[in-house]
Design an enzyme around this catalytic site. Structure first.
Site, PDB file in Angstrom:
ATOM      1  N   SER A   1      42.445  41.366  38.987  1.00  0.00           N
ATOM      2  CA  SER A   1      43.059  41.930  37.780  1.00  0.00           C
ATOM      3  C   SER A   1      44.261  41.144  37.240  1.00  0.00           C
ATOM      4  CB  SER A   1      43.362  43.410  37.954  1.00  0.00           C
ATOM      5  OG  SER A   1      44.513  43.627  38.705  1.00  0.00           O
TER       6      SER A   1
ATOM      7  N   THR B   1      40.169  44.044  44.135  1.00  0.00           N
ATOM      8  CA  THR B   1      40.011  44.167  45.588  1.00  0.00           C
ATOM      9  C   THR B   1      38.828  45.052  45.959  1.00  0.00           C
ATOM     10  OG1 THR B   1      42.349  43.774  45.964  1.00  0.00           O
ATOM     11  CG2 THR B   1      41.202  44.969  47.692  1.00  0.00           C
TER      12      THR B   1
ATOM     13  N   THR C   1      43.898  46.599  41.216  1.00  0.00           N
ATOM     14  CA  THR C   1      45.001  47.551  41.052  1.00  0.00           C
ATOM     15  C   THR C   1      46.242  46.948  40.384  1.00  0.00           C
ATOM     16  OG1 THR C   1      45.827  47.073  43.274  1.00  0.00           O
ATOM     17  CG2 THR C   1      44.292  48.931  43.048  1.00  0.00           C
ATOM     18  N   ASP C   2      46.347  45.587  40.410  1.00  0.00           N
ATOM     19  CA  ASP C   2      47.581  44.980  39.881  1.00  0.00           C
ATOM     20  C   ASP C   2      47.826  45.323  38.409  1.00  0.00           C
ATOM     21  OD1 ASP C   2      48.079  43.876  42.334  1.00  0.00           O
ATOM     22  OD2 ASP C   2      47.490  41.838  41.803  1.00  0.00           O
TER      23      ASP C   2
HETATM   24  N1  ASP Z   1      45.235  41.544  43.405  1.00  0.00           N
HETATM   25  C1  ASP Z   1      44.201  42.550  43.365  1.00  0.00           C
HETATM   26  C2  ASP Z   1      43.754  42.739  41.925  1.00  0.00           C
HETATM   27  O1  ASP Z   1      44.465  43.377  41.198  1.00  0.00           O
HETATM   28  C3  ASP Z   1      44.726  43.815  43.904  1.00  0.00           C
HETATM   29  C4  ASP Z   1      43.770  44.951  43.908  1.00  0.00           C
HETATM   30  O2  ASP Z   1      42.710  44.953  43.338  1.00  0.00           O
HETATM   31  O3  ASP Z   1      44.160  45.961  44.506  1.00  0.00           O
HETATM   32  O4  ASP Z   1      42.698  42.290  41.567  1.00  0.00           O
END
Ligand code: ASP
Length: 322
Positions: free
Chosen positions: A54, A12, A87-88
């Site tokens: 991610s 993200t 973050t995932d």
């Molecule tokens: N779905 C996103 C990822 O992990 C969430 C994020 O980056 O916060 O790429």
């Protein structure tokens, strides 16, 4: 002036929101390239290593990332590294790097909950906090660190706790080991454990399952015919499982498949407390390996790494106790 290597992998923090559809999507060009020009007190070198959400991250990418970091740190004068990541699965990449990186310089991973063009986008701020942390002398020797929302966490303890809140990263039971403020970086705890494994690649297949009330034994029976090298189970409470799952688990152990138990609880450790059928005492006697507070997704990565070194149950138990 500190030289900081920034390695982007996507997530993200590198995405933006389509103003018509509301869909948050990757950009061909990372918007962070425009953000980080104005950082004082650090010379930045930037590498676009990957540009993936991610959920697309894999253990193999993680190993390549670790090798890339070690190579650049060995060949260039670099004082600290910042990795940007979705973050995932951020905690998994952070923990994998913690286990297999050879370098001792600070390595910090960060991300964002709001994409680059959303109101209150937290990416640039988290990146700046991470650069400050990676530049800090005190960050040395603390393992891979996760920095978001003004907090510094260890890769071992941190986990994503909220789907959308910017304070999502928490270290249940232990808390952060430091904070980032306007004027600098302040550590208040020092992590005690440090386990490193040099692995050229990861070849072992390890699955993760979660125990549920009345768990269907067929799920475990079906594993007996699969070519797996290890299994991690998120067990109940202190480490207990439904009795119906035991025959299949015994067959797996008899086949030499190591089974690591972690808890579905996000606080505490698993131990052989209960003496009823399926209780921790029986599971330990069967030969299951008990962990020391890792969550399921990290225990899976650790078992993949550890199996590259040994398949001896006693040694695995020792590795998972530390
Ligand atoms: N779905 C996103 C990822 O992990 C969430 C994020 O980056 O916060 O790429």
């Amino acid at each position: 002036m500190k030289k900081i290597l920034i390695i982007h992998t996507g997530g993200t923090i590198a995405m933006s929101e389509d103003t018509k559809t509301g869909a948050v999507k990757p950009n061909p060009l990372n918007p962070l390239h425009d953000t980080i020009h104005g950082v004082e007190d650090a010379e930045l070198v930037v590498e676009d290593f990957l540009n993936v959400p991610s959920p697309h991250m894999t253990p193999s990418y993680m190993v390549h990332l670790a090798k890339r970091i070690d190579k650049r740190v060995m060949e260039e004068r670099i004082d600290g590294v910042v990795v940007t990541h979705g973050t995932d699965t951020l905690e998994e990449t952070a923990y994998m790097l913690d286990l297999i990186l050879e370098t001792d310089i600070p390595v910090v991973i960060t991300g964002a909950m709001r994409s680059s063009n959303e109101l209150g986008s937290d990416g640039p701020y988290n990146l700046l906090s991470s650069i400050k942390t990676a530049s800090s002398l005190e960050a040395r020797g603390k393992g891979v660190l996760v920095v978001l929302n003004d907090e510094i966490h260890t890769a071992k303890n941190v986990t994503k706790t909220h789907t959308s809140n910017i304070a999502t990263f928490q270290s249940p039971q232990y808390g952060p080991i430091g904070i980032v403020s306007k004027r600098g970086v302040h550590f208040h705890h020092h992590p005690v454990s440090d386990q490193r494994f040099v692995v050229p690649s990861l070849q072992k297949k390890v699955l993760l399952l979660k125990a549920v009330a009345g768990m269907e034994p067929e799920v475990l029976q079906s594993l007996c015919d699969l070519p797996i090298d290890g299994l991690v189970i998120e067990a109940f409470g202190q480490g207990n499982l439904p009795p119906r799952t035991l025959p299949a688990l015994k067959s797996l152990i008899d086949k030499g498949i190591p089974i690591v138990l972690v808890s579905r609880c996000f606080n505490g450790v698993v131990q052989d407390t209960y003496g009823y059928e399926g209780g921790g005492k029986e599971l330990k006697e069967m030969g299951m390996i008990f962990t020391n507070g890792l969550n399921g997704q990290k225990a899976r990565l650790k078992l993949m790494v550890a199996l590259e070194k040994t398949s001896d149950r006693e040694r695995l138990q020792d590795i998972f106790q530390r």
